[in-house]
Motif scaffolding. Structure first.
Motif, PDB file in Angstrom:
ATOM      1  N   LYS A 256      50.985 -46.748  -6.865  1.00  0.00           N
ATOM      2  CA  LYS A 256      51.070 -46.711  -8.329  1.00  0.00           C
ATOM      3  C   LYS A 256      52.148 -45.751  -8.815  1.00  0.00           C
ATOM      4  CE  LYS A 256      46.433 -48.283  -9.509  1.00  0.00           C
ATOM      5  NZ  LYS A 256      45.229 -48.034 -10.314  1.00  0.00           N
ATOM      6  N   GLY A 257      53.313 -45.824  -8.178  1.00  0.00           N
ATOM      7  CA  GLY A 257      54.447 -45.028  -8.615  1.00  0.00           C
ATOM      8  C   GLY A 257      54.395 -43.572  -8.217  1.00  0.00           C
ATOM      9  N   ILE A 258      53.465 -43.183  -7.336  1.00  0.00           N
ATOM     10  CA  ILE A 258      53.330 -41.793  -6.912  1.00  0.00           C
ATOM     11  C   ILE A 258      53.413 -41.737  -5.391  1.00  0.00           C
ATOM     12  CG2 ILE A 258      51.835 -39.749  -6.888  1.00  0.00           C
ATOM     13  CD1 ILE A 258      50.576 -40.771  -9.454  1.00  0.00           C
ATOM     14  N   TYR A 259      54.213 -40.796  -4.871  1.00  0.00           N
ATOM     15  CA  TYR A 259      54.336 -40.616  -3.429  1.00  0.00           C
ATOM     16  C   TYR A 259      53.226 -39.687  -2.922  1.00  0.00           C
ATOM     17  CZ  TYR A 259      58.898 -42.871  -3.095  1.00  0.00           C
ATOM     18  OH  TYR A 259      59.919 -43.777  -3.103  1.00  0.00           O
TER      19      TYR A 259
ATOM     20  N   GLY B  87      66.117 -49.504  -8.266  1.00  0.00           N
ATOM     21  CA  GLY B  87      66.319 -50.612  -7.341  1.00  0.00           C
ATOM     22  C   GLY B  87      65.843 -51.949  -7.845  1.00  0.00           C
ATOM     23  N   PHE B  88      65.392 -52.022  -9.117  1.00  0.00           N
ATOM     24  CA  PHE B  88      64.890 -53.267  -9.684  1.00  0.00           C
ATOM     25  C   PHE B  88      65.760 -53.702 -10.860  1.00  0.00           C
ATOM     26  CE2 PHE B  88      60.989 -51.047  -8.149  1.00  0.00           C
ATOM     27  CZ  PHE B  88      60.718 -51.892  -7.083  1.00  0.00           C
TER      28      PHE B  88
ATOM     29  N   LYS C 106      56.788 -45.687 -15.570  1.00  0.00           N
ATOM     30  CA  LYS C 106      56.814 -44.434 -14.823  1.00  0.00           C
ATOM     31  C   LYS C 106      57.042 -44.734 -13.343  1.00  0.00           C
ATOM     32  CE  LYS C 106      53.911 -41.783 -17.999  1.00  0.00           C
ATOM     33  NZ  LYS C 106      52.705 -40.928 -18.158  1.00  0.00           N
ATOM     34  N   SER C 107      57.896 -43.908 -12.729  1.00  0.00           N
ATOM     35  CA  SER C 107      58.216 -44.061 -11.314  1.00  0.00           C
ATOM     36  C   SER C 107      58.377 -42.678 -10.706  1.00  0.00           C
ATOM     37  CB  SER C 107      59.513 -44.857 -11.146  1.00  0.00           C
ATOM     38  OG  SER C 107      60.638 -44.033 -11.385  1.00  0.00           O
ATOM     39  N   PRO C 108      58.474 -42.582  -9.371  1.00  0.00           N
ATOM     40  CA  PRO C 108      58.705 -41.276  -8.757  1.00  0.00           C
ATOM     41  C   PRO C 108      60.017 -40.638  -9.194  1.00  0.00           C
ATOM     42  CG  PRO C 108      57.968 -42.864  -7.119  1.00  0.00           C
ATOM     43  CD  PRO C 108      58.246 -43.635  -8.358  1.00  0.00           C
TER      44      PRO C 108
ATOM     45  N   ASN D 168      55.216 -53.642  -7.725  1.00  0.00           N
ATOM     46  CA  ASN D 168      55.828 -53.407  -6.413  1.00  0.00           C
ATOM     47  C   ASN D 168      55.537 -52.014  -5.860  1.00  0.00           C
ATOM     48  OD1 ASN D 168      57.225 -54.772  -4.393  1.00  0.00           O
ATOM     49  ND2 ASN D 168      59.181 -53.883  -4.952  1.00  0.00           N
ATOM     50  N   GLY D 169      54.432 -51.415  -6.302  1.00  0.00           N
ATOM     51  CA  GLY D 169      54.058 -50.097  -5.819  1.00  0.00           C
ATOM     52  C   GLY D 169      54.890 -48.959  -6.369  1.00  0.00           C
ATOM     53  N   MET D 170      55.993 -49.268  -7.055  1.00  0.00           N
ATOM     54  CA  MET D 170      56.947 -48.256  -7.495  1.00  0.00           C
ATOM     55  C   MET D 170      56.814 -47.927  -8.979  1.00  0.00           C
ATOM     56  SD  MET D 170      59.622 -46.287  -6.839  1.00  0.00           S
ATOM     57  CE  MET D 170      60.499 -46.841  -5.375  1.00  0.00           C
ATOM     58  N   LEU D 171      56.705 -48.949  -9.826  1.00  0.00           N
ATOM     59  CA  LEU D 171      56.695 -48.740 -11.270  1.00  0.00           C
ATOM     60  C   LEU D 171      55.293 -48.935 -11.829  1.00  0.00           C
ATOM     61  CD1 LEU D 171      59.893 -50.712 -12.397  1.00  0.00           C
ATOM     62  CD2 LEU D 171      59.689 -48.293 -11.836  1.00  0.00           C
TER      63      LEU D 171
END
Length: 662
Positions: free
Chosen positions: A568-571, A24-25, A224-226, A202-205
């Motif tokens: 930090k890229g972790i759910y 999404g980025f 790294k991302s989910p 952005n909390g994702m990557l």
């Protein structure tokens, strides 16, 4: 995922540029400026003129060639910019000064890259200002006359190719130089990272910079991302005489590799037979690690340095001087040490001048970031020795550093023959231009050029040229014979490489990982590796689960309601703010219903049913007593038709008893 290659680069000083759309980025990798394109300008313009003819260079104040395709992108659509080296940073002020560039766009680079890149920007702006002060500005505001199509048509074919590009689409990439204010605004927008430091975008990557071994501060990017992990692999070196080694072990196990090292195309010692043999033999992993060492590279570079030094000594002995226009720390610093060691052994004393507006700061900076230096240099730090010999040579007066050629301090000590090192490798700006005009007619003098510079075009203004020219190639990236071995070692699932490298990959590579090829200005579509994602379950929420074991499988399932967080890229799944009574929630059913099991469950509740034929469903059960009802069982739903609520509830209870549910 989509990858667009905006530029394949123009050698060491102009890295490739890519746009990546992922998670999404929209991410921009590198923002270079092609300084080699300055060769189209004459270093001495005709006063008041900005025209050109069939036999001349463009006579005007220089403009600078940026990545033309980048101008087609809305700058506000770029979410983040990642810069791998100081040279990839030089074009960033052209982007950040655009009105549409968003203040929320994150820019990441290593701390060393930012500091060196800042000095290089200041040096470039100073050389341009010096040029304008000496020759005067263009008389016309706005678009210069040389951009007029009539004047462009008069250019030689080689000049026209550089100005307009192969498909004559790159004129929009030419822009005037940035100001000191543009540089400051650009640097202020960058978030510098230390070696190995993680940044969460952005909390994702989760973004991490890892040493590439190419230069001090140069890096590869781990993301790294989910939804997976990715490596942006820039030009890298396994062996370096000054910079921290290529940290490829930290890249192990990433899902995707974007290989952007176009220098592999120019590898001089690529042995096709040896590479094919290596690709088919299936060596052990330990052996592959040995093959990825940089000892042979260091040995070859040392031999090259010694040869260059011998050529310099020959020129000096004949009474000539040597000019080394290079901006590569990995070339200049080791070469300076080799030259001085050779002079010491020959008992020769020759003045060495380093001329640059920012040379003093740059040399001091190389001694202030030991974490980016190779192990041999770091060991000197712990033993109390100088990291580089140039500090000692400056103190002894063998090497002197000056901001520009006509500084009073330099004029007082100037002596020939001498050796001059300057970063003005384009031969269009800075002191290298004046020195070439001074020495070009001296057959005893020597000019050392790096490969990648268009020598014929660069030296055109200095003809007739009698001084000797030595054009040298230095390692600028991974040798092609090591690329396949590196990919096999990293064990990624997908590798993206330039289309021009397609012939270098064997069938065995395609069996180990999927290979996708990309070309300039075309979008490469990469399928997602995983549709879902993993999440960590909080302990307090896990204790509330009531799992049901599936009889046909060795697993248990449970229903839950939690709050989904991204850190930090972790759910993470945690307890919701408001507790939910799971007992009132409707059941979730899955699996198939056996007709005989259903009839047995109905009989236990005193319901008389029988199997009916129906082409519109899997099977039907007709109920006559105690009330008429119809049960229709289809692949994804079961429908109960009954007028009596009590009987309907009993049928539902019977179905619950024979279905898998939670």
């Amino acid at each position: 995922m989509k990858l667009t290659c905006l530029s394949e680069g123009g050698g060491f000083y102009s890295p490739p540029c890519h746009i990546l759309q992922w998670c999404g980025f929209t991410l921009l990798f590198e923002c270079p400026v092609d300084l080699s394109a300055l060769a189209v300008f004459s270093p001495i313009p005709t006063t008041g003129s900005s025209s050109s003819d069939d036999n001349s260079l463009i006579r005007a104040v220089p403009w600078y060639k940026t990545v033309a395709s980048l101008h087609l992108w809305d700058p506000s659509s770029i979410d983040a910019v990642l810069i791998s080296s100081p040279w990839a940073l030089l074009g960033l002020p052209f982007l950040t000064r655009k009105p549409g560039f968003s203040s929320s766009t994150k820019i990441y680079a290593t701390e060393a890259t930012v500091r060196f890149g800042h000095l290089m920007m200041k040096d470039l702006a100073f050389m341009h200002m010096e040029y304008v002060r000496y020759y005067g500005p263009d008389k016309k505001l706005g678009w210069p006359d040389w951009m007029n199509w009539t004047n462009l048509e008069r250019l030689q074919m080689e000049l026209k190719r550089i100005v307009l590009g192969e498909k004559q689409e790159e004129l929009s990439g030419w822009v005037p130089i940035y100001s000191a204010g543009d540089i400051k605004d650009c640097i202020d927008k960058i978030q510098p990272l230390k070696l190995g430091e993680e940044a969460c975008f952005n909390g994702m990557l989760v973004i991490r910079a890892l040493s590439s071994g190419l230069e001090i501060g140069s890096c590869n990017w781990s993301l790294k991302s989910p939804k997976g992990s990715l490596v942006y692999l820039s030009s890298s070196l396994f062996g370096s005489a000054h910079a921290m080694e290529f940290d490829y072990l930290s890249l192990l196990g990433h899902d995707i590799i974007i290989f952007s090292d176009f220098s592999s195309l120019d590898s001089m010692d690529y042995d096709e037979e040896a590479t094919n043999k290596c690709a088919l033999s299936g060596e052990s992993e330990g052996h592959s690690m040995d093959e990825l060492s940089g000892e042979n590279e260091l040995e070859a570079e040392n031999e090259k340095m010694q040869f260059i030094c011998s050529c310099i000594v020959d020129s000096v002995k004949k009474g000539g001087s040597a000019l080394i226009p290079s901006g590569r720390f990995g070339v200049v610093l080791p070469l300076l040490e080799h030259i001085c060691n050779l002079f010491d052994s020959l008992n020769m004393k020759v003045p060495i001048f380093i001329i640059s507006e920012t040379a003093q700061e740059t040399l001091a900076l190389t001694n202030s970031i030991p974490e980016w230096l190779c192990k041999q240099r770091q060991e000197k730090l712990f033993s109390g020795e100088a990291l580089f010999r140039h500090m000692e040579l400056i103190k002894e007066g063998i090497v002197s550093v000056h901001p520009f050629l006509y500084s009073s301090d330099l004029l007082e000590i100037w002596k020939e023959p001498c050796i001059v090192i300057s970063p003005h490798w384009s031969l269009r700006l800075g002191s290298a231009v004046q020195l070439l005009h001074h020495w070009h007619g001296d057959p005893r003098s020597l000019l050392i050029l790096e490969e990648g510079v268009h020598a014929e075009l660069a030296l055109m203004p200095f003809k007739p040229l009698k001084m000797k020219v030595l054009q040298c190639s230095f390692l600028s990236g991974i040798q092609m014979k090591k690329v396949n071995q590196l990919f096999r070692t990293l064990r990624s699932k997908i590798v993206l490489v330039p289309q021009s490298l397609q012939s270098q990959f064997t069938r065995r590579e395609s069996e180990l990982y999927k290979i996708y090829y990309y070309t300039k200005n075309e979008i490469a579509h990469i399928p997602s590796l995983e549709e879902g994602f993993e999440a960590y379950l909080a302990t307090d929420l896990a204790f509330q689960l009531q799992p049901t074991k599936l009889p046909e499988k060795n697993i248990a399932v449970a229903r839950l309601k939690g709050k989904l967080l991204l850190r930090k890229g972790i759910y993470y799944l945690t307890l919701p703010n408001k507790q939910l009574n799971m007992s009132v929630k409707p059941s979730v059913h899955w699996g198939t219903v056996e007709p005989t099991c259903l009839l047995r469950a109905l009989n236990e509740r005193e319901i008389d049913g029988s199997i009916l034929r129906n082409e519109n469903c899997d099977f039907c059960v007709g109920v006559k007593k105690p009330e008429e009802a119809l049960i229709e069982v289809k692949g994804n739903k079961i429908m109960i038709s009954c007028k009596d609520k009590t009987v309907s509830a009993l049928i539902h209870e019977a179905l619950n008893s024979v279905c898998n549910r939670i």
